[in-house]
Design an enzyme around this catalytic site. Sequence first.
Site, PDB file in Angstrom:
ATOM      1  N   CYS A  12      78.763   9.246  72.613  1.00  0.00           N
ATOM      2  CA  CYS A  12      78.957  10.426  73.454  1.00  0.00           C
ATOM      3  C   CYS A  12      80.198  11.206  73.055  1.00  0.00           C
ATOM      4  O   CYS A  12      81.049  10.728  72.321  1.00  0.00           O
ATOM      5  CB  CYS A  12      79.129  10.023  74.930  1.00  0.00           C
ATOM      6  SG  CYS A  12      77.744   9.120  75.616  1.00  0.00           S
ATOM      7  N   GLY A  44      76.626  13.550  69.931  1.00  0.00           N
ATOM      8  CA  GLY A  44      75.461  13.275  70.772  1.00  0.00           C
ATOM      9  C   GLY A  44      74.572  14.482  70.890  1.00  0.00           C
ATOM     10  O   GLY A  44      75.058  15.594  71.091  1.00  0.00           O
ATOM     11  N   ASN A 122      82.642   8.049  77.599  1.00  0.00           N
ATOM     12  CA  ASN A 122      82.259   7.766  76.214  1.00  0.00           C
ATOM     13  C   ASN A 122      82.582   6.313  75.936  1.00  0.00           C
ATOM     14  O   ASN A 122      83.715   5.880  76.114  1.00  0.00           O
ATOM     15  CB  ASN A 122      83.031   8.680  75.257  1.00  0.00           C
ATOM     16  CG  ASN A 122      82.892   8.273  73.795  1.00  0.00           C
ATOM     17  OD1 ASN A 122      83.843   8.379  73.035  1.00  0.00           O
ATOM     18  ND2 ASN A 122      81.733   7.815  73.388  1.00  0.00           N
ATOM     19  N   GLY A 123      81.591   5.556  75.505  1.00  0.00           N
ATOM     20  CA  GLY A 123      81.816   4.151  75.190  1.00  0.00           C
ATOM     21  C   GLY A 123      80.693   3.283  75.709  1.00  0.00           C
ATOM     22  O   GLY A 123      79.612   3.761  76.068  1.00  0.00           O
ATOM     23  N   TYR A 286      83.097   7.865  59.438  1.00  0.00           N
ATOM     24  CA  TYR A 286      81.916   8.723  59.522  1.00  0.00           C
ATOM     25  C   TYR A 286      81.803   9.560  60.781  1.00  0.00           C
ATOM     26  O   TYR A 286      81.492  10.746  60.720  1.00  0.00           O
ATOM     27  CB  TYR A 286      80.646   7.861  59.402  1.00  0.00           C
ATOM     28  CG  TYR A 286      79.376   8.630  59.651  1.00  0.00           C
ATOM     29  CD1 TYR A 286      78.900   9.529  58.697  1.00  0.00           C
ATOM     30  CD2 TYR A 286      78.662   8.487  60.835  1.00  0.00           C
ATOM     31  CE1 TYR A 286      77.735  10.266  58.923  1.00  0.00           C
ATOM     32  CE2 TYR A 286      77.506   9.212  61.070  1.00  0.00           C
ATOM     33  CZ  TYR A 286      77.048  10.093  60.113  1.00  0.00           C
ATOM     34  OH  TYR A 286      75.919  10.813  60.337  1.00  0.00           O
TER      35      TYR A 286
END
Length: 508
Positions: A12, A44, A122-123, A286
């Site tokens: 996310c 996302g 996020n996570g 990345y």
Amino acid sequence: MEFEESGIGEECGVFGCVAAGEWPTQLEVAQVLTLGLVALQHRGQESAGIVTSNGASPPTYAAHKGMGLVSTAFSPEGLLKLRYGNLGICHTRYSTTGISELQNCQPFVVDTLHGKIAVAHNGELVNALALRKKVMRHGVGLSTSSDSELITQLLAFTPPMEEMDAPDWVARIKNLMTETPTSYSLLVMYKDVVYAVRDPYGNRPLCIGRVVPISKLHSPGAGEEDTEGWVVSSESCSFQSIGAKYYREVLPGEIVQISKHGVKSLSVVPRPEGDLPAFCIFEYVYFARPDSIFEGQMVYTVRQRCGRQLAIEAPTDADVVSTVPESATPAALGYAQQSGLPYIEVLCKNRYVGRTFIQPNTRLRQLGVAKKFGALTDNFAGKRVVLIDDSIVRGNTISPIIKLLKEAGATEVHIRVASPPIRFPCYMGINIPTKEELIANKPEFKDIAGYIGADSVQYLTVEGLVSAVQEGIASLQEKDTIGSNKSSRRVGHCTACLTGKYPVELEW
């Protein structure tokens, strides 16, 4: 590049904005939030959502959510209802837990004893199963399969020492951080403030920016009095597109309050004694956009260092260096600089095939290469090519590219990978294929060059990757003026998917 075809993805992106000064604000908060999400689109693409508030007491919340890309999820008409917001948070989703449907779209808004809160996350919680059972034992039902709803419900719990008429959000957030050690970066909106939170291990990124007049965006003289608003984001790459200057990172374990009056650090929750931070190293490899800044250094520069280190560890007798566009380009340039070989382009990318076009089976993945790339034959015919890639996950994508280059005239194709082999799954917010699907765990890995049709294959070592990432941090730490607790600035990175050494004990 093979990350794009393998199903590996970041979970996310979160973004928030608080207008500075008098309210109602002249800053178009909904527009800032939308543009911030667009800049985080790479994190996302399944769904997106925005929640704004006028910051009054009691506040009026407005929300808009939709499936797909930000450009699909939000229309000008849909954003009209958000136009009176003085602050807001938003989210773009790639699910690693929870199915892909609108009910899992964030931010989540719930009623608490003291009013509504909105949460974006996020996570991935490493102990989510145990926490879900605990919440349900308290008689709380969960309507989605998302970790983020679980976090929201945990924040709604009243801490034992809290007075009935005065919510203590720092205590509530600390209680959450006690319940689950990692992995999360959170934005919590309540009334007229946004709380920005990173887990004690700092596994997911989060940083703060300052919106300034466009005339002062590139001026070193823009002071606090010029601040039009504050923004908080998973990545700093979102700041430039909204006219914001990078301010600082949220530290691991830190709880920051952002209001119209400014930014205030409320607390830093420590890790267990002796534990290092565990920032995800694949943000550098990345996931992050190359113009983002983590730990005081630009991602692009780190990727170049990875390429230089790769050239030291895995030199090759070749004529030219190139890359599979585009995420490995900085590493390829670094390899070329270190090796003294010329960098050239060997592939032309069709930019209208999506970055995350994940195809359903091996045959279609192989056909997909022809849809994505064309060979620039004049640049490499009759030459030995070193091709730099950011990963070989399954091996299905790189093999047809090698075949394409050799059929187009390359005499040799040597593959150099600017990250170590991925051998283990991630349980902290990265969607990695099962252990059995990873090429590094298959018998074919013993002769991977033969398996994919290359003349040779070598990876960057784990030690080389960590060295390249951490090389630029030490000197920058001395310039860091945020906080005097040196232990809070210790350096550490999560390499669990490479080594199997997870920063915390997993509860399943």
